[in-house]
Design a protein around this motif. Structure first.
Motif, mmCIF file in Angstrom:
data_model
loop_
_atom_site.group_PDB
_atom_site.id
_atom_site.type_symbol
_atom_site.label_atom_id
_atom_site.label_comp_id
_atom_site.label_asym_id
_atom_site.label_seq_id
_atom_site.Cartn_x
_atom_site.Cartn_y
_atom_site.Cartn_z
ATOM 1 N N LEU A 153 0.741 -1.269 0.005
ATOM 2 C CA LEU A 153 0.068 0.024 -0.105
ATOM 3 C C LEU A 153 0.899 1.556 0.043
ATOM 4 N N PHE A 154 1.856 1.156 0.912
ATOM 5 C CA PHE A 154 2.572 2.462 0.907
ATOM 6 C C PHE A 154 3.443 2.669 -0.520
ATOM 7 N N THR A 155 3.832 1.769 -1.112
ATOM 8 C CA THR A 155 4.486 1.831 -2.489
ATOM 9 C C THR A 155 3.546 2.471 -3.374
ATOM 10 N N LEU A 156 2.289 1.714 -3.545
ATOM 11 C CA LEU A 156 1.511 2.285 -4.743
ATOM 12 C C LEU A 156 0.903 3.505 -4.355
ATOM 13 N N SER A 157 0.427 3.773 -3.136
ATOM 14 C CA SER A 157 -0.082 5.060 -2.805
ATOM 15 C C SER A 157 1.030 6.151 -2.980
ATOM 16 N N GLY A 158 2.422 5.692 -2.589
ATOM 17 C CA GLY A 158 3.487 6.761 -2.523
ATOM 18 C C GLY A 158 3.573 7.039 -4.011
ATOM 19 N N ILE A 159 3.454 6.129 -5.061
ATOM 20 C CA ILE A 159 3.687 6.440 -6.375
ATOM 21 C C ILE A 159 2.584 7.639 -6.886
ATOM 22 N N TYR A 160 1.262 7.201 -6.411
ATOM 23 C CA TYR A 160 0.389 8.054 -6.791
ATOM 24 C C TYR A 160 0.731 9.469 -6.176
ATOM 25 N N LEU A 161 1.214 9.503 -4.988
ATOM 26 C CA LEU A 161 1.080 10.607 -4.645
ATOM 27 C C LEU A 161 2.601 11.566 -5.122
ATOM 28 N N LEU A 174 12.896 7.331 -13.904
ATOM 29 C CA LEU A 174 14.255 7.008 -13.723
ATOM 30 C C LEU A 174 14.420 6.003 -12.442
ATOM 31 N N LEU A 175 14.066 6.620 -11.604
ATOM 32 C CA LEU A 175 14.293 5.620 -10.272
ATOM 33 C C LEU A 175 13.165 4.463 -10.282
ATOM 34 N N LEU A 176 12.261 4.581 -10.770
ATOM 35 C CA LEU A 176 11.433 3.452 -10.789
ATOM 36 C C LEU A 176 11.654 2.425 -11.702
ATOM 37 N N LEU A 177 12.632 2.853 -12.804
ATOM 38 C CA LEU A 177 13.147 2.145 -13.816
ATOM 39 C C LEU A 177 14.115 1.175 -13.117
ATOM 40 N N LEU A 178 14.713 2.006 -12.468
ATOM 41 C CA LEU A 178 16.377 1.327 -11.916
ATOM 42 C C LEU A 178 15.777 0.303 -10.714
ATOM 43 N N SER A 179 14.688 0.786 -10.061
ATOM 44 C CA SER A 179 14.136 -0.056 -8.916
ATOM 45 C C SER A 179 13.723 -1.342 -9.649
ATOM 46 N N TYR B 11 11.621 10.625 -3.464
ATOM 47 C CA TYR B 11 12.550 9.883 -4.540
ATOM 48 C C TYR B 11 13.214 8.672 -3.757
ATOM 49 N N ALA B 12 13.483 8.633 -2.634
ATOM 50 C CA ALA B 12 14.010 7.561 -2.010
ATOM 51 C C ALA B 12 12.961 6.440 -1.937
#
Lengths: 194, 226
Positions: A153-161, A174-179, B11-12
């Protein structure tokens, strides 16, 4: 409106589950850094006791009797009937565990108590999962599930935010692609390694 | 201060996104076992002219693992020796996320050459005795593919310290370390960022008390009394 709702969900879920998320990451850190805390074998105490039990010779009846009579506390593990006819019962909780072996004749029990040090106690908290073993441990399993779901939940909501809060998205993409790239590459590498 | 902390928090978090999802999914699987583990087996053989001259079983297993180009940990409990009338057998196991191996090495026992010509049959009495060939060690590698879910479960907290691990797994160990610190930082920074919102303070304190405080009490209770 949706942004505020999702931000509150992200924030409130984190607050509600803060102690569990913190516990899992601190104990996990100790697990991956094996030399951070001393790793010692447990301190064991064994008692051989006479068993004055007249009830049914079933696993459930024995387990209830042992818990009441000898104060064995912890998450009940599945009982084992051994080849020699004896019964083995185990109870686990972080820091302390008990093993009770009832003889084949049913007239004696050997109880071994094991006390763990800090490192193994933390590992015990981290690794305790699964339903069954008592109401207290079912509550723990629910908290485990909530903490696990919260990470997603933190990840998906964090991406939305992030997407709605910032006007420029290049760095974020770029960070999402790297991850996701690193994770996918690592999984692919392990699946295809000969 | 707040804008900078918010940016780092954002970003982190994005950098650790996939790791957190993998953590969450694998944790749920530990509780509910919805991921099916595979057990696909395959076998291959090869020969070796000579074995490493190592007496210790564990060290020999590691040397053979390296010779065969396998990646993973050798398993002491799968290591064993046996023999028949004409062969010696050495077996060991190797394990890594995604695959498990059982390796069996069959070595011939020493062949005693025939020295007395009189024992040869008449038709071969004057035939030259052929030179003995160097013994061949037959190696059978039985591998079991354990599937995607075993890899996902193994990457949960995988430190990357695996023998013969490649660059990606070493990168994963660094990524693991980074994500742990990012989560710990995010807890602190998120709490700090929340303090600016006066309208949410009461709800926040209630949730911290009930949820986080209750969780802590539950842990203490289990630890002390079970």
């Amino acid at each position: 409106m949706l942004y505020q709702l999702i931000r509150r969900v992200h924030l409130y879920a984190a607050f509600f589950l803060l102690s569990f998320v913190l516990m899992y990451f601190v104990s996990g850190y100790v697990m991956i850094h094996e030399n951070l805390l001393e790793n010692r074998d447990p301190q064991k105490k064994t008692r051989n006791l006479a068993l004055k039990y007249k009830g049914e010779k079933t696993a459930a009846a024995y387990a209830a009797y042992l818990e009441q009579t000898f104060g064995l506390e912890g998450k009940r593990q599945p009982p084992q009937k051994r080849e020699d006819g004896s019964w083995r019962f185990a109870y686990f909780r972080p820091g302390t565990s008990y093993e009770a072996v009832i003889s084949a004749a049913g007239d004696s029990v050997r109880i071994t108590e094991s006390r763990e040090n800090l490192r193994r106690t933390l590992v015990g908290f981290h690794r305790m999962h699964g339903y069954g073993g008592g109401l207290l441990y079912d509550i723990w399993a629910v908290c485990h599930d909530l903490a696990s779901a919260a990470l997603i939940l933190f990840t998906l909501s964090g991406i939305y935010l992030w997407y709605n809060l910032t006007s420029r998205h290049l760095l974020g993409w770029l960070l999402l692609l790297l991850s996701f790239g690193l994770t996918a590459a690592t999984i692919g590498y392990l699946l295809t390694l000969p | 201060m707040r804008p900078i902390l918010l940016k780092i928090h954002l970003y982190a978090g994005l950098l650790c996104a996939s790791y957190l999802i993998l953590f969450g999914v694998s944790s749920l699987n530990f509780n509910h076992h919805f991921g099916q583990h595979a057990a696909l087996k395959a076998e291959r053989q090869r020969g070796l002219r000579a074995l490493p001259a190592i007496a210790d079983d564990q060290l020999l297993a590691e040397a053979l693992r390296d010779t065969l180009g396998l990646v993973g940990w050798t398993l002491p409990w799968e290591t064993a020796r046996s023999e028949t009338a004409d062969s010696l057998y050495f077996q060991f196991g190797v394990s890594r996320p995604g695959k498990e191996y059982i390796i069996r090495v069959q070595s011939p026992k020493e062949v005693v050459p025939v020295a007395d010509n009189d024992t040869l049959p008449p038709s071969r009495k004057f035939a030259p005795v052929p030179a003995l060939a160097e013994p061949d060690h037959r190696i059978i590698v039985e591998q079991t593919y354990t599937g995607l879910w075993s890899v996902i479960g193994a990457l949960h907290g995988f430190s990357g310290h695996m023998p013969r691990a490649g660059f990606l797994l070493r990168a994963w160990s660094i990524y693991t370390e980074l994500c742990v610190w990012v989560v710990l930082f995010s807890i602190i920074s998120g709490t700090y960022l929340w303090t600016a919102k006066t309208s949410e303070r009461l709800v926040g304190f209630i949730l911290l008390g009930a949820g986080a405080g209750g969780g802590l009490l539950l842990m203490l209770y289990i630890w002390l009394w079970g």
